[in-house]
Scaffold this motif. Structure first.
Motif, PDB file in Angstrom:
ATOM      1  N   GLY A 147       0.790  -1.215   0.000  1.00 39.59           N
ATOM      2  CA  GLY A 147       0.000   0.000   0.000  1.00 39.59           C
ATOM      3  C   GLY A 147       0.829   1.275   0.000  1.00 39.59           C
ATOM      4  N   HIS A 148       2.071   1.202   0.500  1.00 43.43           N
ATOM      5  CA  HIS A 148       2.927   2.383   0.529  1.00 43.43           C
ATOM      6  C   HIS A 148       3.248   2.889  -0.879  1.00 43.43           C
ATOM      7  CE1 HIS A 148       5.625  -1.105   0.116  1.00 43.43           C
ATOM      8  NE2 HIS A 148       6.416  -0.294  -0.554  1.00 43.43           N
ATOM      9  N   TRP A 149       3.129   1.992  -1.883  1.00 40.88           N
ATOM     10  CA  TRP A 149       3.409   2.385  -3.258  1.00 40.88           C
ATOM     11  C   TRP A 149       2.317   3.308  -3.799  1.00 40.88           C
ATOM     12  CZ3 TRP A 149       1.376   2.167  -8.150  1.00 40.88           C
ATOM     13  CH2 TRP A 149       2.261   2.327  -9.219  1.00 40.88           C
ATOM     14  N   ILE A 150       1.138   3.225  -3.209  1.00 42.88           N
ATOM     15  CA  ILE A 150      -0.024   3.946  -3.736  1.00 42.88           C
ATOM     16  C   ILE A 150      -0.048   5.363  -3.153  1.00 42.88           C
ATOM     17  CG2 ILE A 150      -2.532   3.887  -4.074  1.00 42.88           C
ATOM     18  CD1 ILE A 150      -2.312   0.857  -3.270  1.00 42.88           C
ATOM     19  N   THR A 151       0.580   6.276  -3.842  1.00 45.85           N
ATOM     20  CA  THR A 151       0.597   7.679  -3.430  1.00 45.85           C
ATOM     21  C   THR A 151      -0.412   8.468  -4.270  1.00 45.85           C
ATOM     22  OG1 THR A 151       2.318   8.245  -5.028  1.00 45.85           O
ATOM     23  CG2 THR A 151       3.037   7.474  -2.847  1.00 45.85           C
ATOM     24  N   LYS A 152      -0.710   9.685  -3.840  1.00 49.76           N
ATOM     25  CA  LYS A 152      -1.647  10.528  -4.595  1.00 49.76           C
ATOM     26  C   LYS A 152      -1.119  10.791  -6.000  1.00 49.76           C
ATOM     27  CE  LYS A 152      -3.868  12.921  -0.746  1.00 49.76           C
ATOM     28  NZ  LYS A 152      -4.151  14.234  -0.107  1.00 49.76           N
ATOM     29  N   ARG A 153       0.174  11.034  -6.103  1.00 49.13           N
ATOM     30  CA  ARG A 153       0.774  11.306  -7.421  1.00 49.13           C
ATOM     31  C   ARG A 153       0.613  10.117  -8.347  1.00 49.13           C
ATOM     32  NH1 ARG A 153       5.871  10.745  -9.844  1.00 49.13           N
ATOM     33  NH2 ARG A 153       6.377  12.424 -11.320  1.00 49.13           N
ATOM     34  N   ARG A 154       0.821   8.910  -7.830  1.00 51.27           N
ATOM     35  CA  ARG A 154       0.694   7.722  -8.666  1.00 51.27           C
ATOM     36  C   ARG A 154      -0.765   7.429  -9.011  1.00 51.27           C
ATOM     37  NH1 ARG A 154       5.477   4.585  -5.407  1.00 51.27           N
ATOM     38  NH2 ARG A 154       7.175   5.232  -6.793  1.00 51.27           N
ATOM     39  N   LEU A 155      -1.669   7.739  -8.107  1.00 46.18           N
ATOM     40  CA  LEU A 155      -3.086   7.582  -8.426  1.00 46.18           C
ATOM     41  C   LEU A 155      -3.501   8.531  -9.549  1.00 46.18           C
ATOM     42  CD1 LEU A 155      -4.725   7.170  -4.902  1.00 46.18           C
ATOM     43  CD2 LEU A 155      -4.528   5.432  -6.694  1.00 46.18           C
ATOM     44  N   ILE A 156      -2.949   9.744  -9.528  1.00 48.10           N
ATOM     45  CA  ILE A 156      -3.227  10.691 -10.610  1.00 48.10           C
ATOM     46  C   ILE A 156      -2.684  10.152 -11.931  1.00 48.10           C
ATOM     47  CG2 ILE A 156      -2.662  12.978 -11.513  1.00 48.10           C
ATOM     48  CD1 ILE A 156      -2.746  13.994  -8.611  1.00 48.10           C
ATOM     49  N   LEU A 157      -1.480   9.605 -11.901  1.00 46.14           N
ATOM     50  CA  LEU A 157      -0.898   9.023 -13.114  1.00 46.14           C
ATOM     51  C   LEU A 157      -1.739   7.846 -13.619  1.00 46.14           C
ATOM     52  CD1 LEU A 157       2.921   9.079 -12.215  1.00 46.14           C
ATOM     53  CD2 LEU A 157       1.730  10.537 -13.870  1.00 46.14           C
ATOM     54  N   LEU A 158      -2.250   7.037 -12.685  1.00 41.86           N
ATOM     55  CA  LEU A 158      -3.069   5.889 -13.069  1.00 41.86           C
ATOM     56  C   LEU A 158      -4.412   6.314 -13.662  1.00 41.86           C
ATOM     57  CD1 LEU A 158      -2.424   3.467 -10.066  1.00 41.86           C
ATOM     58  CD2 LEU A 158      -1.819   3.051 -12.461  1.00 41.86           C
ATOM     59  N   SER A 159      -4.822   7.539 -13.376  1.00 38.81           N
ATOM     60  CA  SER A 159      -6.110   8.010 -13.901  1.00 38.81           C
ATOM     61  C   SER A 159      -5.998   8.545 -15.330  1.00 38.81           C
ATOM     62  CB  SER A 159      -6.670   9.110 -12.999  1.00 38.81           C
ATOM     63  OG  SER A 159      -5.902  10.294 -13.103  1.00 38.81           O
ATOM     64  N   ILE A 160      -4.782   8.741 -15.826  1.00 41.61           N
ATOM     65  CA  ILE A 160      -4.602   9.342 -17.153  1.00 41.61           C
ATOM     66  C   ILE A 160      -5.143   8.430 -18.252  1.00 41.61           C
ATOM     67  CG2 ILE A 160      -2.894  10.068 -18.852  1.00 41.61           C
ATOM     68  CD1 ILE A 160      -1.179  11.092 -16.526  1.00 41.61           C
ATOM     69  N   GLU A 161      -4.756   7.159 -18.227  1.00 38.64           N
ATOM     70  CA  GLU A 161      -5.195   6.238 -19.291  1.00 38.64           C
ATOM     71  C   GLU A 161      -6.713   6.076 -19.320  1.00 38.64           C
ATOM     72  OE1 GLU A 161      -6.372   2.702 -21.425  1.00 38.64           O
ATOM     73  OE2 GLU A 161      -6.623   3.082 -19.274  1.00 38.64           O
ATOM     74  N   PRO A 162      -7.387   5.877 -18.181  1.00 35.42           N
ATOM     75  CA  PRO A 162      -8.854   5.789 -18.228  1.00 35.42           C
ATOM     76  C   PRO A 162      -9.514   7.034 -18.804  1.00 35.42           C
ATOM     77  CG  PRO A 162      -8.044   4.932 -16.145  1.00 35.42           C
ATOM     78  CD  PRO A 162      -6.870   5.543 -16.839  1.00 35.42           C
ATOM     79  N   LEU A 163      -9.016   8.209 -18.430  1.00 32.16           N
ATOM     80  CA  LEU A 163      -9.607   9.445 -18.938  1.00 32.16           C
ATOM     81  C   LEU A 163      -9.372   9.593 -20.447  1.00 32.16           C
ATOM     82  CD1 LEU A 163      -8.675  11.918 -16.054  1.00 32.16           C
ATOM     83  CD2 LEU A 163     -10.952  11.025 -16.609  1.00 32.16           C
ATOM     84  N   LEU A 164      -8.186   9.242 -20.909  1.00 32.53           N
ATOM     85  CA  LEU A 164      -7.906   9.310 -22.345  1.00 32.53           C
ATOM     86  C   LEU A 164      -8.749   8.298 -23.114  1.00 32.53           C
ATOM     87  CD1 LEU A 164      -4.024   9.778 -22.463  1.00 32.53           C
ATOM     88  CD2 LEU A 164      -5.786  11.433 -23.124  1.00 32.53           C
ATOM     89  N   THR A 165      -8.963   7.123 -22.525  1.00 33.61           N
ATOM     90  CA  THR A 165      -9.800   6.110 -23.174  1.00 33.61           C
ATOM     91  C   THR A 165     -11.219   6.628 -23.373  1.00 33.61           C
ATOM     92  OG1 THR A 165      -8.502   4.265 -22.299  1.00 33.61           O
ATOM     93  CG2 THR A 165     -10.762   3.784 -22.952  1.00 33.61           C
ATOM     94  N   LEU A 166     -11.775   7.238 -22.344  1.00 30.73           N
ATOM     95  CA  LEU A 166     -13.121   7.808 -22.472  1.00 30.73           C
ATOM     96  C   LEU A 166     -13.139   8.925 -23.517  1.00 30.73           C
ATOM     97  CD1 LEU A 166     -14.211   7.943 -18.723  1.00 30.73           C
ATOM     98  CD2 LEU A 166     -14.997   6.342 -20.476  1.00 30.73           C
ATOM     99  N   PHE A 167     -12.098   9.729 -23.520  1.00 32.67           N
ATOM    100  CA  PHE A 167     -12.022  10.839 -24.488  1.00 32.67           C
ATOM    101  C   PHE A 167     -12.001  10.306 -25.921  1.00 32.67           C
ATOM    102  CE2 PHE A 167      -9.389  13.586 -27.195  1.00 32.67           C
ATOM    103  CZ  PHE A 167     -10.145  14.764 -27.155  1.00 32.67           C
ATOM    104  N   PHE A 168     -11.134   9.325 -26.186  1.00 34.86           N
ATOM    105  CA  PHE A 168     -11.022   8.799 -27.540  1.00 34.86           C
ATOM    106  C   PHE A 168     -12.254   7.986 -27.943  1.00 34.86           C
ATOM    107  CE2 PHE A 168      -6.282   9.181 -26.794  1.00 34.86           C
ATOM    108  CZ  PHE A 168      -6.144  10.276 -27.641  1.00 34.86           C
ATOM    109  N   LEU A 169     -12.897   7.349 -26.966  1.00 34.52           N
ATOM    110  CA  LEU A 169     -14.128   6.609 -27.260  1.00 34.52           C
ATOM    111  C   LEU A 169     -15.229   7.551 -27.737  1.00 34.52           C
ATOM    112  CD1 LEU A 169     -15.980   4.038 -27.037  1.00 34.52           C
ATOM    113  CD2 LEU A 169     -16.431   4.764 -24.692  1.00 34.52           C
TER     114      LEU A 169
END
Length: 209
Positions: free
Chosen positions: A97-119
């Motif tokens: 769980g220590h790996w899961i920081t706010k910055r990394r969660l933001i990075l993990l949200s990029i691909e889902p948001l781009l997928t919705l955008f391109f869809l």
């Protein structure tokens, strides 16, 4: 309407039941978020499943829709959540769980948001379907550059999560292995079904297993 001899209404009923169960799990996890480790990603994962199932249920129902593919496209608001939430849960559950920081969660949200955008902008950019979508398609099994990037990215997250859980399985005391085994089984069945569908071996054509 029928697919493989089964009325579409039956698909819709089962999917609504799946959505209801997911909402129940989400509620239970959310109410225990302060006292139970990893409750947050379980709640988010269950929410994603609920959206995915309910939107797909609406597709198979007779509910009015603005366009032919509207409800199928709406499933992606859940589809993009599930792999990331599972990945975060797996890390949390295996004491990473220590790996899961706010910055990394933001990075993990990029691909889902781009997928919705391109869809949703595919009519303009053509990066998601690339003209491969056909009339009456009830599921998306092929597409353009971003579709396949999303598939590979999502499967990679799930694979990393499964490997983390497998390693955790062998490190757990025997008394707790049943719990990890149940989680792995629950993850592998739908993942395997999706792989079968993507590879074109779906026994129920035009239905997302």
């Amino acid at each position: 309407m029928f697919t493989g001899g089964i009325p579409h209404t039956i698909y819709s009923v089962w999917l609504f039941l799946a959505a209801g169960l997911s909402l129940l799990v989400m509620h239970l996890a959310w109410t225990r978020r302060e006292s139970v480790q990893c409750a947050y990603p379980v709640a988010v994962f269950s929410f994603g499943n609920a959206v995915w199932s309910s939107m797909y249920a609406l597709h198979w129902s007779k509910i009015a829709r603005p366009g032919e593919f509207f409800w199928v496209d709406m499933t992606y608001f859940g589809v993009v959540i599930v792999p990331t939430a599972f990945f975060v849960f797996a890390l949390c559950y295996t004491d990473r769980g220590h790996w899961i920081t706010k910055r990394r969660l933001i990075l993990l949200s990029i691909e889902p948001l781009l997928t919705l955008f391109f869809l949703w902008t595919d009519p303009r950019w053509g990066l998601f379907f690339a003209g491969k979508r056909h009339s009456l398609d009830a599921v998306i099994f092929d597409g353009g550059m971003w579709f396949w990037f999303h598939v590979i990215y999502s499967y990679s997250l799930v694979l990393v999560g499964v490997v983390a859980l497998l390693r955790g399985f062998f490190r757990q005391p025997r008394a707790y292995r049943g719990q990890v085994g149940t989680i792995l089984t629950g993850a592998m069945i739908p993942w395997g079904a999706n792989v079968v569908s993507i590879l074109g071996h779906n026994p129920t054509p035009n239905l997302d297993l």
